[in-house]
Scaffold this motif. Structure first.
Motif, mmCIF file in Angstrom:
data_model
loop_
_atom_site.group_PDB
_atom_site.id
_atom_site.type_symbol
_atom_site.label_atom_id
_atom_site.label_comp_id
_atom_site.label_asym_id
_atom_site.label_seq_id
_atom_site.Cartn_x
_atom_site.Cartn_y
_atom_site.Cartn_z
ATOM 1 N N LEU A 78 0.825 -1.206 0.000
ATOM 2 C CA LEU A 78 0.000 0.000 0.000
ATOM 3 C C LEU A 78 0.863 1.262 0.000
ATOM 4 O O LEU A 78 0.591 2.209 -0.752
ATOM 5 C CB LEU A 78 -0.928 -0.004 1.223
ATOM 6 C CG LEU A 78 -2.021 -1.076 1.223
ATOM 7 C CD1 LEU A 78 -2.811 -1.020 2.526
ATOM 8 C CD2 LEU A 78 -2.952 -0.909 0.038
ATOM 9 N N LEU A 79 1.910 1.263 0.832
ATOM 10 C CA LEU A 79 2.793 2.420 0.868
ATOM 11 C C LEU A 79 3.538 2.588 -0.456
ATOM 12 O O LEU A 79 3.688 3.713 -0.960
ATOM 13 C CB LEU A 79 3.798 2.270 2.019
ATOM 14 C CG LEU A 79 3.243 2.383 3.438
ATOM 15 C CD1 LEU A 79 4.328 2.074 4.459
ATOM 16 C CD2 LEU A 79 2.668 3.770 3.686
ATOM 17 N N GLY A 80 4.002 1.466 -1.011
ATOM 18 C CA GLY A 80 4.732 1.536 -2.270
ATOM 19 C C GLY A 80 3.880 2.072 -3.411
ATOM 20 O O GLY A 80 4.326 2.922 -4.187
ATOM 21 N N VAL A 81 2.641 1.577 -3.518
ATOM 22 C CA VAL A 81 1.756 2.035 -4.584
ATOM 23 C C VAL A 81 1.390 3.509 -4.389
ATOM 24 O O VAL A 81 1.381 4.299 -5.345
ATOM 25 C CB VAL A 81 0.487 1.160 -4.627
ATOM 26 C CG1 VAL A 81 -0.544 1.762 -5.579
ATOM 27 C CG2 VAL A 81 0.835 -0.252 -5.065
ATOM 28 N N ALA A 82 1.089 3.900 -3.152
ATOM 29 C CA ALA A 82 0.684 5.285 -2.887
ATOM 30 C C ALA A 82 1.800 6.268 -3.207
ATOM 31 O O ALA A 82 1.588 7.266 -3.926
ATOM 32 C CB ALA A 82 0.256 5.422 -1.429
ATOM 33 N N PHE A 83 3.009 5.999 -2.700
ATOM 34 C CA PHE A 83 4.115 6.925 -2.908
ATOM 35 C C PHE A 83 4.626 6.895 -4.344
ATOM 36 O O PHE A 83 4.957 7.939 -4.922
ATOM 37 C CB PHE A 83 5.257 6.612 -1.945
ATOM 38 C CG PHE A 83 4.968 6.982 -0.522
ATOM 39 C CD1 PHE A 83 4.518 8.255 -0.197
ATOM 40 C CD2 PHE A 83 5.129 6.072 0.500
ATOM 41 C CE1 PHE A 83 4.245 8.607 1.107
ATOM 42 C CE2 PHE A 83 4.846 6.411 1.810
ATOM 43 C CZ PHE A 83 4.406 7.682 2.115
ATOM 44 N N ALA A 84 4.701 5.701 -4.935
ATOM 45 C CA ALA A 84 5.233 5.588 -6.297
ATOM 46 C C ALA A 84 4.296 6.233 -7.310
ATOM 47 O O ALA A 84 4.742 6.931 -8.232
ATOM 48 C CB ALA A 84 5.464 4.131 -6.653
ATOM 49 N N SER A 85 2.988 6.016 -7.165
ATOM 50 C CA SER A 85 2.042 6.556 -8.141
ATOM 51 C C SER A 85 2.008 8.078 -8.124
ATOM 52 O O SER A 85 1.917 8.712 -9.180
ATOM 53 C CB SER A 85 0.641 5.994 -7.881
ATOM 54 O OG SER A 85 0.197 6.331 -6.577
ATOM 55 N N THR A 86 2.091 8.664 -6.946
ATOM 56 C CA THR A 86 2.019 10.132 -6.857
ATOM 57 C C THR A 86 3.336 10.793 -7.227
ATOM 58 O O THR A 86 3.360 11.768 -7.997
ATOM 59 C CB THR A 86 1.606 10.551 -5.442
ATOM 60 O OG1 THR A 86 2.463 9.906 -4.478
ATOM 61 C CG2 THR A 86 0.176 10.146 -5.149
ATOM 62 N N SER A 87 4.449 10.285 -6.699
ATOM 63 C CA SER A 87 5.740 10.905 -7.002
ATOM 64 C C SER A 87 6.120 10.712 -8.462
ATOM 65 O O SER A 87 6.678 11.623 -9.092
ATOM 66 C CB SER A 87 6.828 10.323 -6.091
ATOM 67 O OG SER A 87 6.908 8.903 -6.221
ATOM 68 N N ALA A 88 5.821 9.543 -9.037
ATOM 69 C CA ALA A 88 6.133 9.312 -10.440
ATOM 70 C C ALA A 88 5.301 10.225 -11.341
ATOM 71 O O ALA A 88 5.777 10.693 -12.381
ATOM 72 C CB ALA A 88 5.879 7.850 -10.807
ATOM 73 N N LEU A 191 0.358 -0.083 -12.126
ATOM 74 C CA LEU A 191 0.048 -0.178 -10.700
ATOM 75 C C LEU A 191 0.150 -1.614 -10.216
ATOM 76 O O LEU A 191 0.607 -1.870 -9.093
ATOM 77 C CB LEU A 191 -1.352 0.374 -10.436
ATOM 78 C CG LEU A 191 -1.541 1.882 -10.597
ATOM 79 C CD1 LEU A 191 -3.015 2.246 -10.469
ATOM 80 C CD2 LEU A 191 -0.719 2.637 -9.556
ATOM 81 N N VAL A 192 -0.272 -2.539 -11.046
ATOM 82 C CA VAL A 192 -0.192 -3.961 -10.675
ATOM 83 C C VAL A 192 1.262 -4.395 -10.534
ATOM 84 O O VAL A 192 1.634 -5.095 -9.579
ATOM 85 C CB VAL A 192 -0.924 -4.820 -11.718
ATOM 86 C CG1 VAL A 192 -0.607 -6.301 -11.510
ATOM 87 C CG2 VAL A 192 -2.429 -4.604 -11.604
ATOM 88 N N ILE A 193 2.111 -3.980 -11.477
ATOM 89 C CA ILE A 193 3.527 -4.337 -11.398
ATOM 90 C C ILE A 193 4.161 -3.718 -10.148
ATOM 91 O O ILE A 193 4.947 -4.357 -9.445
ATOM 92 C CB ILE A 193 4.270 -3.864 -12.662
ATOM 93 C CG1 ILE A 193 3.751 -4.624 -13.885
ATOM 94 C CG2 ILE A 193 5.768 -4.069 -12.512
ATOM 95 C CD1 ILE A 193 3.948 -6.116 -13.798
ATOM 96 N N THR A 194 3.814 -2.488 -9.854
ATOM 97 C CA THR A 194 4.333 -1.828 -8.654
ATOM 98 C C THR A 194 3.901 -2.558 -7.397
ATOM 99 O O THR A 194 4.700 -2.789 -6.484
ATOM 100 C CB THR A 194 3.835 -0.372 -8.605
ATOM 101 O OG1 THR A 194 4.317 0.328 -9.755
ATOM 102 C CG2 THR A 194 4.333 0.331 -7.351
#
Length: 272
Positions: A78-88, A191-194
């Motif tokens: 959850l943390l990885g998807v949230a931070f990666a999707s927004t920062s990317a 998102l799935v890969i992340t």
């Protein structure tokens, strides 16, 4: 015809080499003599039993270890998807001072193994009083997986036409609504890969967990399975049974998201 036959034969050989270790572990888990090696090639024999699987759930803390691992892996995902999707998204759509340096820094972190960071992480966690805490694992796992996830998401965002966002903004959507309702749905493969990478990076990780977690009640599955190995003997039957069960959630996850894997891994690399 000959090339096709050779191709199928090669696939068959690789399949046998891939499946045999799994079958061997299954054979060890069904033995009642706690032996790792055997002169027989039989997987299931007349003496095979499910005792190791029963003992795993009734005489060990396997369910507790699985609960801890699911908690850690889910939170890390959850943390990885949230931070990666927004920062990317910010790195893909906005141009600001230091952007290129930030991208280079993220890429440079992938040159070093995570084990090199154990000592710095331990010092930081000790100062934050997060040693022997799941929050310490959340922090480490998320930060080590984030650079790859950010690059993966950015590469995918770069392929999404900006006209979609412009049309949504003209229709009255805010920047956040545009990101949430337009960009994220079309970026589901990335998102799935992340999510998959974040999950796998924490599900079977042992070294960092062994440093951070000391309380047996907080053990994750890798630490719990390691406890079956003692200085004088190893409980191979329980170890093999646990190893098979640990792989089940990962197998289910791969099967359920298999249709997203190819597009998620290749979309960002073929378009730019």
């Amino acid at each position: 015809m000959i090339k096709k036959t050779l191709a199928w034969f090669s696939i068959l050989i690789f399949a046998v080499f891939s499946v045999y270790p799994i079958l061997y572990v299954l054979s060890v888990s069904l033995r009642g003599d706690n032996a790792f090696q055997s002169q027989s090639l039989e997987i299931i024999t007349s003496t095979s039993t499910l005792k190791n699987f029963v003992d795993l759930f009734t005489k060990t803390d396997f369910l507790l270890w699985m609960r801890n691992s699911l908690l850690v892996a889910t939170m890390t995902t959850l943390l990885g998807v949230a931070f990666a999707s927004t920062s990317a998204y910010a790195l893909s759509r906005y141009r600001f001072r230091g952007r290129n340096m930030m991208l280079f820094s993220l890429l440079a972190t992938q040159m070093f193994p995570a084990t090199m960071l154990i000592l710095p992480f331990y010092i930081i966690l000790s100062k934050l009083r997060l040693i022997d805490s799941f929050w310490g694992l959340f922090l480490i796992y998320s930060s080590t997986a984030l650079p790859f996830c950010v690059w993966q998401m950015k590469a995918y965002y770069d392929t999404v036409p900006k006209e979609l966002e412009e049309a949504a903004l003209l229709d009255g959507c805010s920047r956040w609504m545009t990101f949430y309702k337009i960009i994220l749905p079309v970026s589901s493969p990335a998102l799935v890969i992340t999510a998959l990478f974040s999950f796998l990076s924490s599900w079977s990780e042992y070294v960092i967990a062994a440093v951070v977690l000391q309380d047996p009640h907080l053990y994750t599955l890798p630490l719990g399975l390691r406890s079956f190995q003692a200085s004088m003997a190893t409980q191979w039957g329980l170890y093999a049974a646990g190893a098979l069960i640990v792989s089940v959630p990962v197998l289910i996850l791969f099967i359920s998201i298999s249709r997203y894997l190819v597009s998620g891994l290749t979309m960002g690399s073929v378009k730019g």
